[in-house]
Design a protein around this motif. Structure first.
Motif, PDB file in Angstrom:
ATOM      1  N   GLU A 170      56.510-112.363  51.274  1.00 31.64           N
ATOM      2  CA  GLU A 170      55.876-112.308  49.962  1.00 31.64           C
ATOM      3  C   GLU A 170      54.830-113.409  49.843  1.00 31.64           C
ATOM      4  N   SER A 171      53.906-113.260  48.903  1.00 34.35           N
ATOM      5  CA  SER A 171      52.850-114.248  48.696  1.00 34.35           C
ATOM      6  C   SER A 171      53.475-115.590  48.322  1.00 34.35           C
ATOM      7  N   SER A 172      52.818-116.659  48.743  1.00 33.94           N
ATOM      8  CA  SER A 172      53.353-118.002  48.526  1.00 33.94           C
ATOM      9  C   SER A 172      52.497-118.775  47.540  1.00 33.94           C
ATOM     10  N   ALA A 173      53.052-119.884  47.079  1.00 40.21           N
ATOM     11  CA  ALA A 173      52.319-120.751  46.156  1.00 40.21           C
ATOM     12  C   ALA A 173      51.103-121.365  46.828  1.00 40.21           C
ATOM     13  N   GLU A 174      51.130-121.420  48.169  1.00 41.88           N
ATOM     14  CA  GLU A 174      49.996-121.994  48.918  1.00 41.88           C
ATOM     15  C   GLU A 174      48.860-120.986  49.078  1.00 41.88           C
ATOM     16  N   GLY A 175      49.043-119.781  48.574  1.00 44.57           N
ATOM     17  CA  GLY A 175      47.959-118.792  48.605  1.00 44.57           C
ATOM     18  C   GLY A 175      48.063-117.763  49.707  1.00 44.57           C
ATOM     19  N   GLU A 176      49.130-117.810  50.531  1.00 37.62           N
ATOM     20  CA  GLU A 176      49.291-116.802  51.573  1.00 37.62           C
ATOM     21  C   GLU A 176      49.605-115.455  50.936  1.00 37.62           C
ATOM     22  N   ALA A 177      48.861-114.421  51.320  1.00 41.87           N
ATOM     23  CA  ALA A 177      49.059-113.091  50.744  1.00 41.87           C
ATOM     24  C   ALA A 177      50.308-112.441  51.314  1.00 41.87           C
ATOM     25  N   GLY A 178      50.983-111.628  50.518  1.00 45.95           N
ATOM     26  CA  GLY A 178      52.133-110.887  50.987  1.00 45.95           C
ATOM     27  C   GLY A 178      51.723-109.919  52.091  1.00 45.95           C
ATOM     28  N   HIS A 179      52.527-109.866  53.160  1.00 48.81           N
ATOM     29  CA  HIS A 179      52.135-109.033  54.302  1.00 48.81           C
ATOM     30  C   HIS A 179      53.334-108.771  55.212  1.00 48.81           C
ATOM     31  N   CYS A 180      53.129-107.853  56.138  1.00 46.63           N
ATOM     32  CA  CYS A 180      54.083-107.623  57.218  1.00 46.63           C
ATOM     33  C   CYS A 180      53.309-107.129  58.434  1.00 46.63           C
ATOM     34  N   HIS A 181      53.986-107.004  59.556  1.00 49.86           N
ATOM     35  CA  HIS A 181      53.415-106.385  60.752  1.00 49.86           C
ATOM     36  C   HIS A 181      54.332-105.248  61.179  1.00 49.86           C
ATOM     37  N   TYR A 182      53.745-104.053  61.314  1.00 44.68           N
ATOM     38  CA  TYR A 182      54.513-102.912  61.801  1.00 44.68           C
ATOM     39  C   TYR A 182      53.833-102.342  63.038  1.00 44.68           C
ATOM     40  N   LEU A 183      54.593-101.560  63.791  1.00 43.38           N
ATOM     41  CA  LEU A 183      54.063-100.968  65.020  1.00 43.38           C
ATOM     42  C   LEU A 183      53.737 -99.501  64.772  1.00 43.38           C
ATOM     43  N   ARG A 184      52.574 -99.105  65.262  1.00 44.17           N
ATOM     44  CA  ARG A 184      52.105 -97.739  65.088  1.00 44.17           C
ATOM     45  C   ARG A 184      51.830 -97.125  66.457  1.00 44.17           C
ATOM     46  N   CYS A 185      52.395 -95.935  66.705  1.00 43.12           N
ATOM     47  CA  CYS A 185      52.140 -95.215  67.948  1.00 43.12           C
ATOM     48  C   CYS A 185      51.655 -93.818  67.608  1.00 43.12           C
ATOM     49  N   ASP A 186      50.445 -93.495  68.045  1.00 46.86           N
ATOM     50  CA  ASP A 186      49.853 -92.196  67.722  1.00 46.86           C
ATOM     51  C   ASP A 186      50.060 -91.171  68.838  1.00 46.86           C
ATOM     52  N   GLY A 187      50.987 -91.460  69.739  1.00 46.86           N
ATOM     53  CA  GLY A 187      51.247 -90.543  70.844  1.00 46.86           C
ATOM     54  C   GLY A 187      50.712 -91.046  72.165  1.00 46.86           C
ATOM     55  N   THR A 188      49.773 -91.991  72.096  1.00 48.15           N
ATOM     56  CA  THR A 188      49.213 -92.571  73.328  1.00 48.15           C
ATOM     57  C   THR A 188      49.218 -94.091  73.263  1.00 48.15           C
ATOM     58  N   ASP A 189      48.613 -94.656  72.222  1.00 40.61           N
ATOM     59  CA  ASP A 189      48.466 -96.104  72.122  1.00 40.61           C
ATOM     60  C   ASP A 189      49.438 -96.706  71.110  1.00 40.61           C
ATOM     61  N   LEU A 190      49.891 -97.939  71.408  1.00 40.04           N
ATOM     62  CA  LEU A 190      50.702 -98.713  70.481  1.00 40.04           C
ATOM     63  C   LEU A 190      49.829 -99.799  69.868  1.00 40.04           C
ATOM     64  N   GLN A 191      49.990-100.007  68.566  1.00 42.40           N
ATOM     65  CA  GLN A 191      49.175-100.993  67.860  1.00 42.40           C
ATOM     66  C   GLN A 191      50.034-101.728  66.840  1.00 42.40           C
ATOM     67  N   LEU A 192      50.004-103.056  66.894  1.00 41.65           N
ATOM     68  CA  LEU A 192      50.692-103.877  65.909  1.00 41.65           C
ATOM     69  C   LEU A 192      49.737-104.072  64.730  1.00 41.65           C
ATOM     70  N   VAL A 193      50.125-103.564  63.567  1.00 42.75           N
ATOM     71  CA  VAL A 193      49.238-103.506  62.405  1.00 42.75           C
ATOM     72  C   VAL A 193      49.698-104.499  61.335  1.00 42.75           C
ATOM     73  N   ARG A 194      48.766-105.279  60.823  1.00 43.27           N
ATOM     74  CA  ARG A 194      49.068-106.178  59.706  1.00 43.27           C
ATOM     75  C   ARG A 194      48.843-105.413  58.411  1.00 43.27           C
ATOM     76  N   TYR A 195      49.892-105.346  57.607  1.00 45.49           N
ATOM     77  CA  TYR A 195      49.854-104.585  56.358  1.00 45.49           C
ATOM     78  C   TYR A 195      49.941-105.544  55.190  1.00 45.49           C
ATOM     79  N   LEU A 196      48.923-105.512  54.314  1.00 45.38           N
ATOM     80  CA  LEU A 196      48.899-106.390  53.140  1.00 45.38           C
ATOM     81  C   LEU A 196      49.598-105.720  51.983  1.00 45.38           C
ATOM     82  N   PHE A 197      50.335-106.520  51.221  1.00 46.92           N
ATOM     83  CA  PHE A 197      51.084-105.985  50.095  1.00 46.92           C
ATOM     84  C   PHE A 197      50.179-105.437  49.003  1.00 46.92           C
ATOM     85  N   SER A 198      49.001-106.012  48.868  1.00 47.86           N
ATOM     86  CA  SER A 198      48.088-105.538  47.821  1.00 47.86           C
ATOM     87  C   SER A 198      46.651-105.821  48.244  1.00 47.86           C
TER      88      SER A 198
END
Length: 249
Positions: free
Chosen positions: A221-249
């Motif tokens: 979650e977002s912090s008092a220091e200004g870091e935005a809420g985020h996560c990293h998920y893995l996406r595979c489209d059948g050929t390539d794998l990609q680690l994606v950074r997802y922002l909460f807003s």
């Protein structure tokens, strides 16, 4: 085939921004995906499938809507929600995955784990894990009233926080030799796991051959220091794998 992998959401009433972000993730990123894998620590704590709360009801409804729309759901237990079981999975239309599990990903056998069993240097935790995964211990705990289980969950969370605050970072990370051993035992050159909260792509050697270890991120979650809420998920489209950074807003 679009396959998505997430872990370590630690859903909890005290983390409403994470719940909102997850619901939006289901509506946006996961909508239309063929498969969604949740690799443990979905909830901050889980005291049994007979528990209920507005949070559980909201998440259950959202997952059931996604699975009813055609996305296959797979859920693995983590070190926080190891009592999550078949009743909850049936309610949301998901399959409960053993830890570890092997799936076909981009045409290759791929090992899925939560990741806590790979941290063999943390001997104190590994001993507790063996106890907490035993049928006898779980049967005894689940026989207790809900309020007693809630108190036990709070106690375990506090003990875990105190114990981890005194441990070196490398002790709580995976042991390279255990990673190689697990991948070799399952004949997999790709491993996907969470738990360590250190999203990254690592090159590994398995039986003298090159392989990859993908680490999913926790939902921050977002912090008092200004870091935005985020996560990293893995996406595979059948050929390539990609680690994606997802922002909460």
């Amino acid at each position: 085939m679009l396959q998505l992998f997430i872990s370590d959401l630690h859903l909890d009433d005290e983390r409403p921004a994470t719940t909102r972000a997850f619901l939006r993730f289901l509506q946006e990123e996961a909508r239309g995906a063929d498969q969604l894998y949740i690799l443990g620590d979905f909830f901050e704590s889980w005291i049994g499938d007979d528990d209920s709360s507005p949070l559980i009801d909201t998440v259950t409804a959202a997952l059931r809507e996604l699975s009813s729309a055609g996305t296959e759901l797979f859920i693995m237990q983590g070190n926080r929600d190891f009592l999550l079981g078949e009743v909850f999975c049936q309610a949301v239309g998901a399959k409960l995955l053993p830890d570890p599990s092997v799936i076909n990903l981009a045409g290759e056998p791929t090992l899925l784990m939560h990741g806590d069993s790979l941290c063999t240097a943390d001997k104190e935790y590994i001993a507790f894990r063996q106890l907490a995964r035993s049928e006898a211990w779980q049967r005894e705990v689940l026989a207790k009233p809900l309020e007693e289980r809630r108190a036990l969950a709070r106690q375990l969370r506090m003990a875990s926080f105190e114990a981890n605050s005194n441990k070196a970072d490398d002790i709580m990370d995976v042991t390279p030799e255990e990673v190689s051993a697990q991948m070799a035992a399952t004949a997999c050159s790709t491993l996907i796991h969470g738990h360590t909260h250190r999203p990254a792509r690592h090159q590994v050697t398995v039986n003298g051959k090159s392989g990859e270890r993908w680490v999913l991120g926790d939902w921050v979650e977002s912090s008092a220091e200004g870091e935005a809420g985020h996560c990293h998920y893995l996406r595979c489209d059948g050929t390539d794998l990609q680690l994606v950074r997802y922002l909460f807003s």
